[in-house]
Design an enzyme around this catalytic site. Sequence first.
Site, mmCIF file in Angstrom:
data_model
loop_
_atom_site.group_PDB
_atom_site.id
_atom_site.type_symbol
_atom_site.label_atom_id
_atom_site.label_comp_id
_atom_site.label_asym_id
_atom_site.label_seq_id
_atom_site.Cartn_x
_atom_site.Cartn_y
_atom_site.Cartn_z
ATOM 1 N N ARG A 186 0.847 -1.365 -0.008
ATOM 2 C CA ARG A 186 -0.145 -0.155 0.057
ATOM 3 C C ARG A 186 0.738 1.499 -0.044
ATOM 4 N NH1 ARG A 186 -4.116 -0.237 4.694
ATOM 5 N NH2 ARG A 186 -4.781 1.764 3.705
ATOM 6 N N CYS A 243 -1.294 6.402 8.687
ATOM 7 C CA CYS A 243 -1.632 5.372 8.265
ATOM 8 C C CYS A 243 -2.581 5.542 7.144
ATOM 9 C CB CYS A 243 -1.877 4.330 9.183
ATOM 10 S SG CYS A 243 -3.399 4.966 10.237
#
Length: 287
Positions: A186, A243
Amino acid sequence: MFSTLISAQELAHIKDQAKLVIVDCRHDLMDAAAGKNAYDAGHIAGAMFANLDQDLSGPKVGSDGKFQGRHPLPQTDNLISALRRFGIDHDSQVVTYDAHGGMFAARLWWLLRSIGHSAVAVLDGGVAAWSALGHALQTESPQPALGNIEVRVALTRQVDVTQVLVSLNAAADQTFQVVDARAADRFRGENETIDPIGGHIPGAVNRFFKDNLDANGLFKLPQQLREEWLSKIRDPQSAVMQCGSGVTACHNLLALEVAGLSGAALYPGSWSEWCADASRPVATGPN
C-alpha cells in the site's frame, strides 16, 4: 498503574480491582458488524464494547464541507460521552483489547491519552492471550454506572493536513518525519483494492505496524523496539505517525512509548484524507 501494555497474567491478577474498566475494541475494516458480533459471541468478563465507527471516530466530512478521512477523531464531547457510558472514571485503570495485535485497541489507548488519561493499557496478545490462560469468555453485557471522566491536559500531540503540507514545502524543515504504518504494498502504491489512489506522502518512511510484534503476536521487547525505531526515525519529537485513516498509526505510537521514545505526533486524517485532494503531492515506490 499500567500505561502502555498489560499482559494477560497481569490482567488476571487485577481483574477484581474496583476501578478496572475493560473495553473490547474488536473490528473488521471490511465488515463493520464483525466486532460487535464477536463481542456478543464471547468477550472478557466485564468488558464493554467500543465501536470504531460510532464511538472512536467522528464525521468523515467536517463542518467546512471537507473530507477528513475514513476515521477522523471523534468530537471531544462525543468521546467523553462514550467513555462515561463505558463506566470510566477519572481514576479508572482502563484495559483495551482486540483480536488483531492491538491495531484497534491502540486507537482507544491514544484517545484516552489525548484527553489526559494515563492509566490505560493495551492487552498484549489480545483476547487470544487471555483465552490461552484458560479463561472462559462470557456473553453477558455489563451495565456500569456512568463514569465521571473529564478532559485534562493532553498527553499526546497531533498535526493536521495543513501542517504536513507546509512542512513538505519547507526546504530544510527538520521538524517533521512522516512514518506510514500501512503494509509495504500500500505504501508503494501497489494495492488498488484498498487504496484506489496509491502511494504515500513524499519523504515518508514505511514502518508496518505488525513489525512491532514478534512471531507470537506479542509486542517485541522494549530494547528491540527502541533499536528498530531509532534506525527508522531521527528523533521521536520530529516524527509524525500516519496510516490509512489514523487508526493503525496509533499502534506505532504505542510501540514508541513501549520503547521509551515519547513525543511523536499523530496525523489523524492520514492517507485517506491526504489523497482526497489531487493538488497534494503523491510519491510511489519504496522509501
